[in-house]
Design an enzyme around this catalytic site. Sequence first.
Site, mmCIF file in Angstrom:
data_model
loop_
_atom_site.group_PDB
_atom_site.id
_atom_site.type_symbol
_atom_site.label_atom_id
_atom_site.label_comp_id
_atom_site.label_asym_id
_atom_site.label_seq_id
_atom_site.Cartn_x
_atom_site.Cartn_y
_atom_site.Cartn_z
ATOM 1 N N LYS A 132 1.546 -3.345 6.732
ATOM 2 C CA LYS A 132 1.974 -3.604 5.354
ATOM 3 C C LYS A 132 3.492 -3.466 5.225
ATOM 4 C CE LYS A 132 -1.895 -4.593 3.392
ATOM 5 N NZ LYS A 132 -2.141 -5.825 2.638
ATOM 6 N N SER A 172 0.834 -1.208 0.000
ATOM 7 C CA SER A 172 0.000 0.000 0.000
ATOM 8 C C SER A 172 0.863 1.251 0.000
ATOM 9 C CB SER A 172 -0.874 -0.019 1.258
ATOM 10 O OG SER A 172 -1.448 1.247 1.463
ATOM 11 N N TYR A 212 -2.325 0.089 10.261
ATOM 12 C CA TYR A 212 -2.554 -0.594 8.981
ATOM 13 C C TYR A 212 -1.308 -0.477 8.097
ATOM 14 C CZ TYR A 212 -3.853 -1.132 4.094
ATOM 15 O OH TYR A 212 -3.853 -1.508 2.770
HETATM 16 N N1 LIG Z 1 -8.704 -0.862 -1.466
HETATM 17 C C1 LIG Z 1 -7.667 -0.058 -1.214
HETATM 18 O O1 LIG Z 1 -7.820 1.162 -1.165
HETATM 19 C C2 LIG Z 1 -6.278 -0.636 -1.039
HETATM 20 C C3 LIG Z 1 -5.161 0.199 -1.188
HETATM 21 C C4 LIG Z 1 -3.882 -0.347 -1.014
HETATM 22 C C5 LIG Z 1 -3.739 -1.687 -0.680
HETATM 23 N N2 LIG Z 1 -4.843 -2.467 -0.518
HETATM 24 C C6 LIG Z 1 -4.659 -3.865 -0.150
HETATM 25 O O2 LIG Z 1 -5.234 -4.664 -1.162
HETATM 26 C C7 LIG Z 1 -5.763 -5.871 -0.596
HETATM 27 C C8 LIG Z 1 -7.191 -6.058 -1.050
HETATM 28 O O3 LIG Z 1 -7.938 -4.904 -0.697
HETATM 29 P P1 LIG Z 1 -9.500 -4.806 -1.013
HETATM 30 O O4 LIG Z 1 -9.805 -3.376 -1.170
HETATM 31 O O5 LIG Z 1 -9.869 -5.754 -2.073
HETATM 32 O O6 LIG Z 1 -10.068 -5.290 0.391
HETATM 33 P P2 LIG Z 1 -11.346 -6.207 0.700
HETATM 34 O O7 LIG Z 1 -11.611 -6.090 2.155
HETATM 35 O O8 LIG Z 1 -12.444 -5.908 -0.243
HETATM 36 O O9 LIG Z 1 -10.789 -7.655 0.356
HETATM 37 C C9 LIG Z 1 -10.020 -8.409 1.271
HETATM 38 C C10 LIG Z 1 -10.584 -9.811 1.283
HETATM 39 O O10 LIG Z 1 -9.807 -10.606 2.172
HETATM 40 C C11 LIG Z 1 -10.683 -11.344 2.993
HETATM 41 N N3 LIG Z 1 -9.988 -11.587 4.263
HETATM 42 C C12 LIG Z 1 -9.651 -10.681 5.211
HETATM 43 N N4 LIG Z 1 -9.004 -11.286 6.222
HETATM 44 C C13 LIG Z 1 -8.934 -12.607 5.903
HETATM 45 C C14 LIG Z 1 -8.374 -13.748 6.545
HETATM 46 N N5 LIG Z 1 -7.782 -13.656 7.747
HETATM 47 N N6 LIG Z 1 -8.483 -14.953 5.932
HETATM 48 C C15 LIG Z 1 -9.086 -15.054 4.724
HETATM 49 N N7 LIG Z 1 -9.625 -13.998 4.065
HETATM 50 C C16 LIG Z 1 -9.544 -12.795 4.647
HETATM 51 C C17 LIG Z 1 -11.930 -10.499 3.147
HETATM 52 O O11 LIG Z 1 -13.087 -11.251 3.466
HETATM 53 C C18 LIG Z 1 -12.029 -9.874 1.765
HETATM 54 O O12 LIG Z 1 -12.790 -10.673 0.887
HETATM 55 C C19 LIG Z 1 -5.611 -5.732 0.915
HETATM 56 O O13 LIG Z 1 -4.426 -6.421 1.287
HETATM 57 C C20 LIG Z 1 -5.424 -4.239 1.117
HETATM 58 O O14 LIG Z 1 -4.666 -3.957 2.253
HETATM 59 C C21 LIG Z 1 -6.106 -1.972 -0.714
#
Ligand SMILES: NC(=O)c1ccc[n+]([C@@H]2O[C@H](COP(=O)([O-])OP(=O)(O)OC[C@H]3O[C@@H](n4cnc5c(N)ncnc54)[C@H](O)[C@@H]3O)[C@@H](O)[C@H]2O)c1
Length: 369
Positions: free
Chosen positions: A161, A133, A157
């Site tokens: 990361k 991130s 958070y």
């Molecule tokens: N969306 C953003 O703005 C953003 C920005 C930078 C990085 N990220 C990273 O990208 C990744 C995906 O983000 P997203 O926006 O799709 O989030 P999201 O919450 O929509 O998706 C994450 C998924 O992981 C699952 N999950 C969470 N903990 C779990 C566990 N312990 N075991 C199994 N499944 C688990 C959740 O149910 C969900 O389906 C994350 O790692 C997030 O930190 C997201």
Amino acid sequence: MSTRSESAPTVLVTGGAGFIGSHTCVELLQHGYRVVVVDDHSNSSPEALLRIEKTAGRSLDAVHILDMRDARALAEVFTAHRIDAVVHFAAKKAVGESVQIPLDYYEVNVGATVSLLRVMREHGVERLVFSSSCSIYGDARPVPLDENEPARPTNPYARSKWMCEQVLADTCRAWPELSALALRYFNPVGAHPSGLLGEDPRGVPNNVMPFAMQVAVGRRELLSVFGGDYPTEDGTAVRDYIHVVDVADGHRVALEQLGVRPDGDGTSGTSGTSGASGPAGAAGAGLRVLNLGTGVGTSVLELVAAVGRACGQPIPHEIVGRREGDVTRLVADPGAVAAAWGWRTTRTLDDMCADAWRFQQANPMGYGA
Ligand SMILES: NC(=O)c1ccc[n+]([C@@H]2O[C@H](COP(=O)([O-])OP(=O)(O)OC[C@H]3O[C@@H](n4cnc5c(N)ncnc54)[C@H](O)[C@@H]3O)[C@@H](O)[C@H]2O)c1
């Protein structure tokens, strides 16, 4: 639904039912990969998995509902399938919440990554794309930010990361065959242009775009804009919004760069220079960190105006106090990924808003409808 050839590489997508994961599954299925999903649905709906298959016109190989921290259950997935590579999305991602419950963030985000790497090592799976991130860059920098900027994460958070990147770097040093790419996404928004897949967070959305969409569709009355006194042109925080389909495409290209491609050797599903030293960009072993962003900064008020244009109505909003852990300005220098892969984003802010609105209109209550 059609199936892939038996020799196509199998990619394990953790968090595959989530926002970015579901769009990436579609991208991979449409490009001939076999896809196995692991998710515990802590922040997603099983409906997303049906939508993935409908959008892609292809079926997932398997779905395993489990908590990534459960290394034993995870190992069974690796025993049941011949996994060629892992794309690791599963994590908790709300900055504000992470300030309130930091231990949950370290436990899930760092713990799951450690358990995944253990199981990958036990099963000889040597290709990993990790969701990092832009939040790890922290505050008070000149922008745009390139990958050489030292990390200064400002909330649990972001620190989780950053810790994961350290875990990956150390693991790559100790396990020379591992090729890992940590992609530092800036702010993914938007939805699949089909209107079938989009962002459907559980509870109150933590991010501005899904919140604005829920206001636009009448589910919420007013959007709170956190902070109107940042040192920016209009006083609101500036971010680099990137279309989620561009992010998904970036993951497909990342796998190709790691040598995992459907037209590979058909045996392991991978090709490349296992054991070579240096960055993973050309399928060499080691950790490489790359930004995924557009290089364009947009203030929250500019985003709110763009959402209003897409929806054909202004979005009611009020400026409130800053949110703990937020920073002033995060904009990517996307030059490294362009140089390494010849890859850049193709979708505009208006595309992001139009696609998000199409999804929200078709699914006013998200996947729960
Ligand atoms: N969306 C953003 O703005 C953003 C920005 C930078 C990085 N990220 C990273 O990208 C990744 C995906 O983000 P997203 O926006 O799709 O989030 P999201 O919450 O929509 O998706 C994450 C998924 O992981 C699952 N999950 C969470 N903990 C779990 C566990 N312990 N075991 C199994 N499944 C688990 C959740 O149910 C969900 O389906 C994350 O790692 C997030 O930190 C997201």
